[in-house]
Design a protein around this motif. Structure first.
Motif, PDB file in Angstrom:
ATOM      1  N   ALA A   1       0.848  -1.196   0.000  1.00 28.47           N
ATOM      2  CA  ALA A   1       0.000   0.000   0.000  1.00 28.47           C
ATOM      3  C   ALA A   1       0.883   1.245   0.000  1.00 28.47           C
ATOM      4  CB  ALA A   1      -0.895   0.001   1.237  1.00 28.47           C
ATOM      5  N   GLN A   2       0.318   2.314  -0.499  1.00 28.33           N
ATOM      6  CA  GLN A   2       0.973   3.616  -0.447  1.00 28.33           C
ATOM      7  C   GLN A   2       0.058   4.534   0.356  1.00 28.33           C
ATOM      8  OE1 GLN A   2       1.207   5.799  -4.138  1.00 28.33           O
ATOM      9  NE2 GLN A   2       2.960   6.960  -3.414  1.00 28.33           N
ATOM     10  N   VAL A   3       0.592   5.100   1.429  1.00 34.97           N
ATOM     11  CA  VAL A   3      -0.164   5.997   2.292  1.00 34.97           C
ATOM     12  C   VAL A   3       0.434   7.387   2.131  1.00 34.97           C
ATOM     13  CG1 VAL A   3      -0.822   6.522   4.668  1.00 34.97           C
ATOM     14  CG2 VAL A   3      -0.640   4.124   3.921  1.00 34.97           C
ATOM     15  N   ARG A   4      -0.367   8.304   1.595  1.00 36.37           N
ATOM     16  CA  ARG A   4       0.107   9.671   1.382  1.00 36.37           C
ATOM     17  C   ARG A   4      -0.692  10.597   2.294  1.00 36.37           C
ATOM     18  NH1 ARG A   4      -0.031  10.258  -4.202  1.00 36.37           N
ATOM     19  NH2 ARG A   4       2.053   9.392  -4.234  1.00 36.37           N
ATOM     20  N   VAL A   5       0.032  11.307   3.153  1.00 36.61           N
ATOM     21  CA  VAL A   5      -0.568  12.252   4.092  1.00 36.61           C
ATOM     22  C   VAL A   5      -0.177  13.658   3.645  1.00 36.61           C
ATOM     23  CG1 VAL A   5      -0.635  13.034   6.490  1.00 36.61           C
ATOM     24  CG2 VAL A   5      -0.441  10.580   5.981  1.00 36.61           C
ATOM     25  N   TYR A   6      -1.171  14.520   3.488  1.00 38.15           N
ATOM     26  CA  TYR A   6      -0.926  15.899   3.082  1.00 38.15           C
ATOM     27  C   TYR A   6      -1.018  16.796   4.309  1.00 38.15           C
ATOM     28  CZ  TYR A   6      -1.665  14.194  -1.650  1.00 38.15           C
ATOM     29  OH  TYR A   6      -1.575  13.500  -2.833  1.00 38.15           O
ATOM     30  N   ILE A   7       0.014  17.630   4.488  1.00 36.72           N
ATOM     31  CA  ILE A   7       0.049  18.570   5.606  1.00 36.72           C
ATOM     32  C   ILE A   7       0.209  19.982   5.064  1.00 36.72           C
ATOM     33  CG2 ILE A   7       0.994  16.869   7.204  1.00 36.72           C
ATOM     34  CD1 ILE A   7       3.756  18.288   6.872  1.00 36.72           C
ATOM     35  N   ASP A   8      -0.220  20.954   5.841  1.00 37.98           N
ATOM     36  CA  ASP A   8      -0.078  22.335   5.423  1.00 37.98           C
ATOM     37  C   ASP A   8       0.105  23.196   6.661  1.00 37.98           C
ATOM     38  OD1 ASP A   8       0.121  24.354   3.551  1.00 37.98           O
ATOM     39  OD2 ASP A   8      -2.013  24.434   3.078  1.00 37.98           O
ATOM     40  N   ARG A   9       0.536  24.404   6.446  1.00 39.60           N
ATOM     41  CA  ARG A   9       0.562  25.432   7.481  1.00 39.60           C
ATOM     42  C   ARG A   9       0.676  26.771   6.792  1.00 39.60           C
ATOM     43  NH1 ARG A   9       6.282  25.141  10.727  1.00 39.60           N
ATOM     44  NH2 ARG A   9       7.610  25.199   8.910  1.00 39.60           N
ATOM     45  N   GLU A  10       0.358  27.798   7.531  1.00 38.53           N
ATOM     46  CA  GLU A  10       0.244  29.131   6.951  1.00 38.53           C
ATOM     47  C   GLU A  10       1.508  29.578   6.215  1.00 38.53           C
ATOM     48  OE1 GLU A  10      -0.864  33.433   8.676  1.00 38.53           O
ATOM     49  OE2 GLU A  10      -2.153  31.772   9.320  1.00 38.53           O
ATOM     50  N   LYS A  11       2.675  29.318   6.783  1.00 38.52           N
ATOM     51  CA  LYS A  11       3.913  29.780   6.140  1.00 38.52           C
ATOM     52  C   LYS A  11       4.487  28.772   5.154  1.00 38.52           C
ATOM     53  CE  LYS A  11       6.914  28.448   9.992  1.00 38.52           C
ATOM     54  NZ  LYS A  11       7.907  28.905  10.936  1.00 38.52           N
ATOM     55  N   GLY A  12       3.717  27.736   4.828  1.00 36.52           N
ATOM     56  CA  GLY A  12       4.157  26.737   3.863  1.00 36.52           C
ATOM     57  C   GLY A  12       4.837  25.556   4.534  1.00 36.52           C
ATOM     58  N   VAL A  13       5.102  24.539   3.743  1.00 34.41           N
ATOM     59  CA  VAL A  13       5.674  23.293   4.238  1.00 34.41           C
ATOM     60  C   VAL A  13       7.024  23.059   3.558  1.00 34.41           C
ATOM     61  CG1 VAL A  13       5.343  20.792   4.325  1.00 34.41           C
ATOM     62  CG2 VAL A  13       3.397  22.303   4.666  1.00 34.41           C
ATOM     63  N   THR A  14       8.025  22.750   4.359  1.00 31.32           N
ATOM     64  CA  THR A  14       9.362  22.472   3.829  1.00 31.32           C
ATOM     65  C   THR A  14       9.627  20.965   3.823  1.00 31.32           C
ATOM     66  OG1 THR A  14      10.469  22.520   5.979  1.00 31.32           O
ATOM     67  CG2 THR A  14      10.209  24.646   4.835  1.00 31.32           C
ATOM     68  N   LEU A  15      10.713  20.584   3.202  1.00 28.54           N
ATOM     69  CA  LEU A  15      11.137  19.187   3.201  1.00 28.54           C
ATOM     70  C   LEU A  15      11.423  18.720   4.629  1.00 28.54           C
ATOM     71  CD1 LEU A  15      11.766  16.750   1.441  1.00 28.54           C
ATOM     72  CD2 LEU A  15      14.072  17.628   1.155  1.00 28.54           C
ATOM     73  N   ASP A  16      12.019  19.594   5.446  1.00 28.45           N
ATOM     74  CA  ASP A  16      12.277  19.256   6.852  1.00 28.45           C
ATOM     75  C   ASP A  16      10.974  18.996   7.610  1.00 28.45           C
ATOM     76  OD1 ASP A  16      15.013  19.338   6.644  1.00 28.45           O
ATOM     77  OD2 ASP A  16      15.193  21.399   7.382  1.00 28.45           O
ATOM     78  N   ASP A  17       9.929  19.794   7.320  1.00 29.69           N
ATOM     79  CA  ASP A  17       8.631  19.577   7.947  1.00 29.69           C
ATOM     80  C   ASP A  17       8.102  18.185   7.604  1.00 29.69           C
ATOM     81  OD1 ASP A  17       8.494  22.216   9.016  1.00 29.69           O
ATOM     82  OD2 ASP A  17       7.646  22.970   7.139  1.00 29.69           O
TER      83      ASP A  17
END
Length: 160
Positions: free
Chosen positions: A37-53
């Motif tokens: 299976a492939q589980v993809r979780v989408y996250i966001d925040r006001e100032k954007g999302v970085t690779l570190d996030d």
């Protein structure tokens, strides 16, 4: 109504972890095959999302999923920003996109079509209304909607 593809029922596990880390849980999309299976979780925040996030959320969420063990097959976990042409997973997200250009795919034909590209006119409890080329509008039942995606067109200055 949410358009999550969640065959493992993991949203109640994933959402509090993401929110507890200070991110907005944008959505979840699980694709299952015969063996993996492939589980993809989408996250966001006001100032954007970085690779570190994404890396931090992946590390924390992996640990929680390992302990809870809700997915009884090998899987790949991906954490991603929703991006510009983001999938819309909830009625609230769709209501925020009213007036925007979107692509709607349905699980079965609605008025002889399965793909609608146009401007989202309204979102109600049981249907969405989309205006396509000219003045043609369609009412699409929410239970027929497979996915809704923003269709943002970028312009890059003078191309001459």
């Amino acid at each position: 109504m949410n358009l999550y593809r969640d065959p493992f029922g993991i949203v109640p596990i994933v959402e509090p972890v993401v929110s507890g880390m200070g991110y907005q849980f944008w959505g979840l999309d699980c694709q299952t095959g015969q063996r993996t299976a492939q589980v993809r979780v989408y996250i966001d925040r006001e100032k954007g999302v970085t690779l570190d996030d994404c890396s931090q959320v992946s590390e924390q969420l992996s640990a929680v999923l390992d302990v809870e063990d809700p997915i009884h097959m090998p899987y790949t976990l991906e954490i991603s920003s929703p991006g510009i042409n983001r999938l819309l997973f909830s009625v609230d997200q769709m209501q925020d996109a009213v007036g925007s250009k979107v692509r709607i795919k349905t699980s079965w034909p609605v008025e002889g079509r399965r793909n609608f590209n146009g401007f989202l006119e309204s979102v109600e409890e049981e249907h969405v209304r989309i205006r396509i080329q000219g003045d043609a509008s369609f009412t699409v039942p929410l239970n027929a909607v497979r996915n809704v995606k923003l269709d943002v067109e970028m312009e890059f200055g003078d191309q001459s």
